[in-house]
Design a protein around this motif. Structure first.
Motif, mmCIF file in Angstrom:
data_model
loop_
_atom_site.group_PDB
_atom_site.id
_atom_site.type_symbol
_atom_site.label_atom_id
_atom_site.label_comp_id
_atom_site.label_asym_id
_atom_site.label_seq_id
_atom_site.Cartn_x
_atom_site.Cartn_y
_atom_site.Cartn_z
ATOM 1 N N TYR A 1 34.456 -14.678 -78.338
ATOM 2 C CA TYR A 1 35.396 -15.258 -77.388
ATOM 3 C C TYR A 1 36.588 -15.873 -78.090
ATOM 4 O O TYR A 1 36.562 -16.155 -79.286
ATOM 5 C CB TYR A 1 34.714 -16.289 -76.485
ATOM 6 C CG TYR A 1 34.111 -17.476 -77.187
ATOM 7 C CD1 TYR A 1 34.875 -18.599 -77.481
ATOM 8 C CD2 TYR A 1 32.772 -17.482 -77.531
ATOM 9 C CE1 TYR A 1 34.313 -19.690 -78.111
ATOM 10 C CE2 TYR A 1 32.206 -18.566 -78.161
ATOM 11 C CZ TYR A 1 32.982 -19.667 -78.447
ATOM 12 O OH TYR A 1 32.437 -20.747 -79.077
ATOM 13 N N LYS A 2 37.644 -16.050 -77.306
ATOM 14 C CA LYS A 2 38.887 -16.658 -77.782
ATOM 15 C C LYS A 2 39.336 -17.641 -76.707
ATOM 16 O O LYS A 2 39.293 -17.326 -75.519
ATOM 17 C CB LYS A 2 39.934 -15.569 -77.979
ATOM 18 C CG LYS A 2 41.278 -16.063 -78.424
ATOM 19 C CD LYS A 2 42.238 -14.892 -78.527
ATOM 20 C CE LYS A 2 43.638 -15.398 -78.703
ATOM 21 N NZ LYS A 2 44.600 -14.310 -78.617
ATOM 22 N N LYS A 3 39.784 -18.831 -77.122
ATOM 23 C CA LYS A 3 40.176 -19.872 -76.176
ATOM 24 C C LYS A 3 41.683 -20.082 -76.237
ATOM 25 O O LYS A 3 42.277 -20.003 -77.300
ATOM 26 C CB LYS A 3 39.488 -21.185 -76.507
ATOM 27 C CG LYS A 3 37.996 -21.095 -76.637
ATOM 28 C CD LYS A 3 37.408 -22.397 -77.087
ATOM 29 C CE LYS A 3 37.614 -22.567 -78.568
ATOM 30 N NZ LYS A 3 36.908 -23.699 -79.142
ATOM 31 N N GLU A 4 42.265 -20.354 -75.090
ATOM 32 C CA GLU A 4 43.681 -20.707 -75.011
ATOM 33 C C GLU A 4 43.819 -21.858 -74.026
ATOM 34 O O GLU A 4 43.090 -21.945 -73.055
ATOM 35 C CB GLU A 4 44.514 -19.537 -74.499
ATOM 36 C CG GLU A 4 44.538 -18.330 -75.393
ATOM 37 C CD GLU A 4 45.307 -17.178 -74.787
ATOM 38 O OE1 GLU A 4 46.110 -17.420 -73.865
ATOM 39 O OE2 GLU A 4 45.083 -16.052 -75.214
ATOM 40 N N TYR A 5 44.771 -22.721 -74.277
ATOM 41 C CA TYR A 5 45.029 -23.860 -73.406
ATOM 42 C C TYR A 5 46.450 -23.726 -72.872
ATOM 43 O O TYR A 5 47.364 -23.371 -73.612
ATOM 44 C CB TYR A 5 44.886 -25.161 -74.201
ATOM 45 C CG TYR A 5 45.326 -26.383 -73.463
ATOM 46 C CD1 TYR A 5 44.541 -26.932 -72.464
ATOM 47 C CD2 TYR A 5 46.536 -26.990 -73.751
ATOM 48 C CE1 TYR A 5 44.943 -28.066 -71.782
ATOM 49 C CE2 TYR A 5 46.942 -28.118 -73.081
ATOM 50 C CZ TYR A 5 46.145 -28.649 -72.097
ATOM 51 O OH TYR A 5 46.549 -29.763 -71.421
ATOM 52 N N MET A 6 46.611 -23.982 -71.585
ATOM 53 C CA MET A 6 47.927 -23.872 -70.980
ATOM 54 C C MET A 6 48.153 -25.086 -70.088
ATOM 55 O O MET A 6 47.270 -25.489 -69.338
ATOM 56 C CB MET A 6 47.982 -22.589 -70.148
ATOM 57 C CG MET A 6 49.357 -22.161 -69.773
ATOM 58 S SD MET A 6 49.310 -20.507 -69.098
ATOM 59 C CE MET A 6 49.246 -20.882 -67.390
ATOM 60 N N ARG A 7 49.321 -25.669 -70.149
ATOM 61 C CA ARG A 7 49.664 -26.813 -69.307
ATOM 62 C C ARG A 7 50.891 -26.444 -68.504
ATOM 63 O O ARG A 7 52.022 -26.523 -68.979
ATOM 64 C CB ARG A 7 49.945 -28.042 -70.192
ATOM 65 C CG ARG A 7 50.463 -29.256 -69.455
ATOM 66 C CD ARG A 7 49.330 -29.960 -68.719
ATOM 67 N NE ARG A 7 49.760 -31.257 -68.253
ATOM 68 C CZ ARG A 7 50.142 -31.493 -67.000
ATOM 69 N NH1 ARG A 7 50.139 -30.542 -66.119
ATOM 70 N NH2 ARG A 7 50.513 -32.693 -66.642
ATOM 71 N N PRO A 8 50.700 -26.009 -67.243
ATOM 72 C CA PRO A 8 51.849 -25.637 -66.413
ATOM 73 C C PRO A 8 52.735 -26.843 -66.107
ATOM 74 O O PRO A 8 52.256 -27.965 -65.981
ATOM 75 C CB PRO A 8 51.228 -25.107 -65.132
ATOM 76 C CG PRO A 8 49.783 -24.991 -65.389
ATOM 77 C CD PRO A 8 49.449 -25.818 -66.570
ATOM 78 N N LEU A 9 54.023 -26.606 -65.978
ATOM 79 C CA LEU A 9 54.965 -27.687 -65.721
ATOM 80 C C LEU A 9 54.989 -28.129 -64.262
ATOM 81 O O LEU A 9 55.274 -29.278 -63.968
ATOM 82 C CB LEU A 9 56.373 -27.254 -66.135
ATOM 83 C CG LEU A 9 56.559 -26.974 -67.616
ATOM 84 C CD1 LEU A 9 57.947 -26.417 -67.860
ATOM 85 C CD2 LEU A 9 56.350 -28.223 -68.418
ATOM 86 N N MET A 10 54.703 -27.234 -63.344
ATOM 87 C CA MET A 10 54.890 -27.531 -61.924
ATOM 88 C C MET A 10 53.639 -28.069 -61.223
ATOM 89 O O MET A 10 53.723 -28.522 -60.106
ATOM 90 C CB MET A 10 55.366 -26.277 -61.190
ATOM 91 C CG MET A 10 56.684 -25.734 -61.735
ATOM 92 S SD MET A 10 58.021 -26.917 -61.675
ATOM 93 C CE MET A 10 58.358 -26.939 -59.945
ATOM 94 N N THR A 11 52.467 -27.996 -61.835
ATOM 95 C CA THR A 11 51.251 -28.464 -61.175
ATOM 96 C C THR A 11 50.570 -29.527 -62.029
ATOM 97 O O THR A 11 50.705 -29.530 -63.248
ATOM 98 C CB THR A 11 50.261 -27.301 -60.951
ATOM 99 O OG1 THR A 11 49.894 -26.780 -62.226
ATOM 100 C CG2 THR A 11 50.869 -26.216 -60.091
ATOM 101 N N PRO A 12 49.799 -30.405 -61.417
ATOM 102 C CA PRO A 12 49.107 -31.437 -62.197
ATOM 103 C C PRO A 12 47.855 -30.915 -62.901
ATOM 104 O O PRO A 12 47.326 -31.577 -63.777
ATOM 105 C CB PRO A 12 48.738 -32.482 -61.143
ATOM 106 C CG PRO A 12 48.654 -31.721 -59.888
ATOM 107 C CD PRO A 12 49.667 -30.615 -59.993
#
Length: 116
Positions: free
Chosen positions: A19-30
Motif C-alpha cells: 500500500y501507499k498513503k497520501e494525505y490531502m487537505r482541501p481548501l474549500m472544505t473542513p
C-alpha cells in the motif's frame, strides 16, 4: 501520530498486499482526506477516507469509500469495522477473479498475435 486504519493496514500486510498513503487537505472544505492505494501487483484499489477532528483533537472518520480495481461507484462505509468485514469476505475472491480475467485476456492476445 497518524493511525487511521491501523487494523486495515495489518490485515493487508498479513495477506500480502502492498500500500501507499497520501494525505490531502482541501481548501474549500473542513474535512481532511486520506488516500490509501493498495494491491498485490499494482496499486489499483483505492480507499478514500474523509475525516475531521473533534473539539478534543481526536480524529473522527466521516466516510470511507472503497473502489476495488477502478470501480465507478464506490462502496461507502461508516467505520473501519464495517470495512474490514467487507474486505475479509470479498477482497480475496475479487482479486482472484480480476487476475484470472486479465490472465485469460493476456493469453488470448498472445494466441491471436501468434496466429497472424
Amino acid at each position: 501520530m497518524f493511525i487511521i486504519l491501523s487494523r486495515t493496514k495489518q490485515y493487508l500486510r498479513k495477506n500480502g498486499f502492498y500500500y501507499k498513503k497520501e494525505y490531502m487537505r482541501p481548501l474549500m472544505t473542513p474535512d481532511n482526506i486520506y488516500i490509501f492505494k493498495f494491491g498485490r501487483k499494482q496499486l489499483d484499489n483505492r480507499l478514500i477516507i474523509r475525516y475531521s477532528h473533534k473539539w478534543t483533537g481526536r480524529q473522527r472518520i466521516n466516510e470511507i469509500d472503497l473502489r476495488l480495481h477502478k470501480q465507478k461507484h464506490p462502496r461507502v462505509f461508516r467505520t473501519e469495522a464495517e470495512l474490514l468485514e467487507y474486505l475479509q469476505t470479498h477482497l480475496m475472491d475479487h482479486e482472484a477473479r480480476v487476475h484470472s480475467e486479465t490472465d485469460q485476456q493476456g493469453k488470448e492476445e498472445v494466441s491471436n498475435g501468434a496466429s497472424k
